[in-house]
Design a protein around this motif. Structure first.
Motif, PDB file in Angstrom:
ATOM      1  N   TYR A   6       0.836  -1.194   0.000  1.00 48.44           N
ATOM      2  CA  TYR A   6       0.000   0.000   0.000  1.00 48.44           C
ATOM      3  C   TYR A   6       0.874   1.248   0.000  1.00 48.44           C
ATOM      4  O   TYR A   6       1.947   1.262   0.610  1.00 48.44           O
ATOM      5  CB  TYR A   6      -0.903   0.017   1.235  1.00 48.44           C
ATOM      6  CG  TYR A   6      -1.677   1.301   1.411  1.00 48.44           C
ATOM      7  CD1 TYR A   6      -2.821   1.548   0.643  1.00 48.44           C
ATOM      8  CD2 TYR A   6      -1.264   2.280   2.313  1.00 48.44           C
ATOM      9  CE1 TYR A   6      -3.527   2.726   0.782  1.00 48.44           C
ATOM     10  CE2 TYR A   6      -1.975   3.471   2.461  1.00 48.44           C
ATOM     11  CZ  TYR A   6      -3.110   3.697   1.695  1.00 48.44           C
ATOM     12  OH  TYR A   6      -3.796   4.869   1.817  1.00 48.44           O
ATOM     13  N   TYR A  10      -2.141   6.113  -3.496  1.00 47.19           N
ATOM     14  CA  TYR A  10      -3.222   5.406  -4.199  1.00 47.19           C
ATOM     15  C   TYR A  10      -4.529   6.205  -4.148  1.00 47.19           C
ATOM     16  O   TYR A  10      -5.354   6.094  -5.041  1.00 47.19           O
ATOM     17  CB  TYR A  10      -3.451   4.003  -3.600  1.00 47.19           C
ATOM     18  CG  TYR A  10      -2.313   3.024  -3.822  1.00 47.19           C
ATOM     19  CD1 TYR A  10      -1.237   3.332  -4.650  1.00 47.19           C
ATOM     20  CD2 TYR A  10      -2.315   1.777  -3.193  1.00 47.19           C
ATOM     21  CE1 TYR A  10      -0.196   2.431  -4.835  1.00 47.19           C
ATOM     22  CE2 TYR A  10      -1.281   0.864  -3.382  1.00 47.19           C
ATOM     23  CZ  TYR A  10      -0.221   1.210  -4.209  1.00 47.19           C
ATOM     24  OH  TYR A  10       0.792   0.308  -4.390  1.00 47.19           O
ATOM     25  N   TYR A  26      -9.180   3.104  -1.389  1.00 46.69           N
ATOM     26  CA  TYR A  26      -7.885   2.495  -1.064  1.00 46.69           C
ATOM     27  C   TYR A  26      -7.461   2.913   0.354  1.00 46.69           C
ATOM     28  O   TYR A  26      -7.054   2.093   1.163  1.00 46.69           O
ATOM     29  CB  TYR A  26      -6.840   2.909  -2.114  1.00 46.69           C
ATOM     30  CG  TYR A  26      -7.366   2.660  -3.500  1.00 46.69           C
ATOM     31  CD1 TYR A  26      -7.386   1.369  -4.024  1.00 46.69           C
ATOM     32  CD2 TYR A  26      -7.924   3.696  -4.267  1.00 46.69           C
ATOM     33  CE1 TYR A  26      -7.927   1.114  -5.283  1.00 46.69           C
ATOM     34  CE2 TYR A  26      -8.460   3.451  -5.518  1.00 46.69           C
ATOM     35  CZ  TYR A  26      -8.461   2.163  -6.027  1.00 46.69           C
ATOM     36  OH  TYR A  26      -9.013   1.912  -7.258  1.00 46.69           O
ATOM     37  N   ARG A  27      -7.578   4.208   0.614  1.00 47.16           N
ATOM     38  CA  ARG A  27      -7.254   4.742   1.944  1.00 47.16           C
ATOM     39  C   ARG A  27      -8.210   4.171   3.000  1.00 47.16           C
ATOM     40  O   ARG A  27      -7.789   3.749   4.076  1.00 47.16           O
ATOM     41  CB  ARG A  27      -7.368   6.282   1.912  1.00 47.16           C
ATOM     42  CG  ARG A  27      -7.116   6.961   3.241  1.00 47.16           C
ATOM     43  CD  ARG A  27      -7.245   8.480   3.128  1.00 47.16           C
ATOM     44  NE  ARG A  27      -8.565   8.940   2.691  1.00 47.16           N
ATOM     45  CZ  ARG A  27      -9.635   9.029   3.472  1.00 47.16           C
ATOM     46  NH1 ARG A  27      -9.562   8.699   4.748  1.00 47.16           N
ATOM     47  NH2 ARG A  27     -10.785   9.461   2.986  1.00 47.16           N
ATOM     48  N   LYS A  30      -7.327   0.581   3.821  1.00 44.41           N
ATOM     49  CA  LYS A  30      -6.113   0.504   4.648  1.00 44.41           C
ATOM     50  C   LYS A  30      -6.427   0.909   6.099  1.00 44.41           C
ATOM     51  O   LYS A  30      -5.990   0.239   7.042  1.00 44.41           O
ATOM     52  CB  LYS A  30      -5.022   1.415   4.058  1.00 44.41           C
ATOM     53  CG  LYS A  30      -3.735   1.467   4.879  1.00 44.41           C
ATOM     54  CD  LYS A  30      -3.056   0.102   4.948  1.00 44.41           C
ATOM     55  CE  LYS A  30      -1.641   0.169   5.477  1.00 44.41           C
ATOM     56  NZ  LYS A  30      -1.547   0.602   6.861  1.00 44.41           N
ATOM     57  N   THR A  42       2.823  -4.277   6.375  1.00 43.67           N
ATOM     58  CA  THR A  42       2.619  -3.399   5.228  1.00 43.67           C
ATOM     59  C   THR A  42       3.951  -3.047   4.570  1.00 43.67           C
ATOM     60  O   THR A  42       4.917  -2.693   5.256  1.00 43.67           O
ATOM     61  CB  THR A  42       1.920  -2.094   5.671  1.00 43.67           C
ATOM     62  OG1 THR A  42       0.721  -2.439   6.369  1.00 43.67           O
ATOM     63  CG2 THR A  42       1.562  -1.226   4.473  1.00 43.67           C
ATOM     64  N   GLN A  44       5.615  -0.568   1.562  1.00 38.25           N
ATOM     65  CA  GLN A  44       5.334   0.613   0.745  1.00 38.25           C
ATOM     66  C   GLN A  44       6.207   0.598  -0.508  1.00 38.25           C
ATOM     67  O   GLN A  44       7.429   0.562  -0.394  1.00 38.25           O
ATOM     68  CB  GLN A  44       5.599   1.878   1.570  1.00 38.25           C
ATOM     69  CG  GLN A  44       5.118   3.132   0.883  1.00 38.25           C
ATOM     70  CD  GLN A  44       4.999   4.308   1.857  1.00 38.25           C
ATOM     71  OE1 GLN A  44       4.318   4.241   2.873  1.00 38.25           O
ATOM     72  NE2 GLN A  44       5.678   5.383   1.539  1.00 38.25           N
ATOM     73  N   SER A  93       1.822   2.525  -8.163  1.00 43.55           N
ATOM     74  CA  SER A  93       0.986   1.323  -8.024  1.00 43.55           C
ATOM     75  C   SER A  93       1.588   0.156  -8.825  1.00 43.55           C
ATOM     76  O   SER A  93       1.467  -1.000  -8.419  1.00 43.55           O
ATOM     77  CB  SER A  93      -0.458   1.602  -8.433  1.00 43.55           C
ATOM     78  OG  SER A  93      -0.552   1.847  -9.809  1.00 43.55           O
ATOM     79  N   HIS A 112      -2.282  -6.715  -2.800  1.00 41.42           N
ATOM     80  CA  HIS A 112      -2.043  -5.328  -3.203  1.00 41.42           C
ATOM     81  C   HIS A 112      -3.327  -4.536  -3.036  1.00 41.42           C
ATOM     82  O   HIS A 112      -4.357  -4.912  -3.615  1.00 41.42           O
ATOM     83  CB  HIS A 112      -1.594  -5.302  -4.670  1.00 41.42           C
ATOM     84  CG  HIS A 112      -0.990  -4.008  -5.091  1.00 41.42           C
ATOM     85  ND1 HIS A 112      -0.811  -3.672  -6.408  1.00 41.42           N
ATOM     86  CD2 HIS A 112      -0.503  -2.971  -4.368  1.00 41.42           C
ATOM     87  CE1 HIS A 112      -0.240  -2.471  -6.472  1.00 41.42           C
ATOM     88  NE2 HIS A 112      -0.056  -2.028  -5.252  1.00 41.42           N
ATOM     89  N   LEU A 113      -3.267  -3.441  -2.271  1.00 42.78           N
ATOM     90  CA  LEU A 113      -4.491  -2.680  -1.990  1.00 42.78           C
ATOM     91  C   LEU A 113      -4.836  -1.697  -3.112  1.00 42.78           C
ATOM     92  O   LEU A 113      -5.328  -0.591  -2.863  1.00 42.78           O
ATOM     93  CB  LEU A 113      -4.378  -1.949  -0.649  1.00 42.78           C
ATOM     94  CG  LEU A 113      -4.136  -2.817   0.584  1.00 42.78           C
ATOM     95  CD1 LEU A 113      -4.268  -1.993   1.862  1.00 42.78           C
ATOM     96  CD2 LEU A 113      -5.086  -4.014   0.641  1.00 42.78           C
ATOM     97  N   THR A 114      -4.553  -2.081  -4.331  1.00 47.92           N
ATOM     98  CA  THR A 114      -5.055  -1.420  -5.542  1.00 47.92           C
ATOM     99  C   THR A 114      -4.829  -2.411  -6.672  1.00 47.92           C
ATOM    100  O   THR A 114      -4.560  -3.584  -6.428  1.00 47.92           O
ATOM    101  CB  THR A 114      -4.385  -0.047  -5.793  1.00 47.92           C
ATOM    102  OG1 THR A 114      -5.029   0.596  -6.903  1.00 47.92           O
ATOM    103  CG2 THR A 114      -2.901  -0.190  -6.113  1.00 47.92           C
TER     104      THR A 114
END
Ligand SMILES: [Zn+2]
Length: 306
Positions: A6, A10, A26-27, A30, A42, A44, A93, A112-114
């Motif tokens: 994340y 995003y 996305y936020r 999370k 997590t 980055q 991303s 993957h948070l996107t």
């Protein structure tokens, strides 16, 4: 600990008022994961070097999109106004995509948070997709000597047209798309395996058609890696999907994919994919099912840990 990938960027690039793209989900997702105190680690990502994209996409397309000289008509097809921040977000991303694959290979699973930019083709983007992260993820996986074949399981409600064309003729990337047959994109080039579903399909029918095909695909093709697009726009209340799948159906789908990979010892890199609601917080529990599925299958003692 489940690796999740994340970056705050995003949810941070300029969009016109009332734009369809669910920028804040996305936020919010999370924040939800953090609030729940789930056992995740997590990571980055850093932005991908755009040169890397030229292994997948047309060189002129990459240069024009990154530099902001892509014709307006082609930007409109993507659906975002061009900005430096958009490109930075996109490349970050995509860096997240390659990192997700690395972490999945290391740990067996990573989320993957996107991601899920399956409408991006060789020399044009469409439907909010600039560059194709599912093909990039496959490319990253195939750079490992232990990985010779990748299966892309695309469960977003929309057909994975860009992925299908980019993987055409390749024996090292197998594409599977389960989608609504009367939804975007109107032209649906053949994936290796397509499972078209009618408008209004219910959870039970969806699962009973999809899960056996998934199992057969794994048995037949014996992939060394799975890239999973876990789009939640199959949900009954989605504003861009026309299916009638409930939250429990999404949970069962995510569990089935994770379980099939776990059973065969195949690393799985998952991306959250599509999901469109004006009330973006309503998407959080739907996308969180993917995280919970990963816990249930890979870390069965997780509720005791948290
Ligand atoms: Zn979609």
């Amino acid at each position: 600990m489940l690796p999740i990938i994340y970056h705050p960027i995003y949810s941070n690039f300029p969009l016109p008022e009332g734009h369809r793209y669910p920028l804040q989900k996305y936020r919010l997702l999370k924040e939800h994961i953090d609030e729940m105190g789930w056992p995740v680690k997590t990571f980055q990502p850093t932005p991908l070097d755009s040169e890397r994209l030229k292994r997948i996409h047309d060189e002129d397309y990459v240069n024009a999109l990154v530099s902001g000289s892509l014709p307006l008509v082609k930007m409109r097809r993507i659906g975002f106004p061009w900005s430096k921040a958009l490109i930075q977000r996109s490349l970050t991303s995509l860096g997240g995509t390659t990192l997700t694959v690395d972490k999945a290979i290391e740990h067996g699973v990573a989320v993957h948070l996107t991601g899920g930019y399956h409408h991006s083709h060789k020399d044009f983007g469409s439907g909010f997709c600039l560059f194709n992260d599912l093909i990039l993820a496959s490319d990253q996986a195939l750079s490992y000597p232990s990985i010779e074949k990748v299966l892309i399981v695309d469960c977003d409600v929309h057909h994975g047209d860009g992925t299908a064309t980019l993987a055409q003729g390749r024996e090292d990337i197998i594409t599977l798309s389960v989608h609504c047959d009367k939804n975007f994109p109107s032209r649906k080039p053949d994936s290796d395996i397509d499972i078209p579903m009618p408008i209004g399909v219910e959870s039970h029918t969806y699962l009973s058609e999809f899960v056996p095909v998934l199992k057969l695909a794994i048995a037949q093709h014996q992939p060394d890696m799975v890239i999973y697009d876990a789009g939640v726009d199959i949900h009954a209340d989605d504003e861009l999907g026309y299916m009638n799948v409930c939250q429990h159906g999404i949970a069962e789908r995510d569990k089935a994919v994770m379980e099939a990979c776990h059973q065969h010892g195949i690393p799985i890199a998952a991306v959250i994919g599509g999901g469109y609601r004006t009330e973006q917080s309503a998407l959080v529990p739907l996308h969180a099912e993917l995280i919970k599925a990963a816990f249930n299958i890979y870390f069965p003692n997780w509720s005791k840990e948290s």
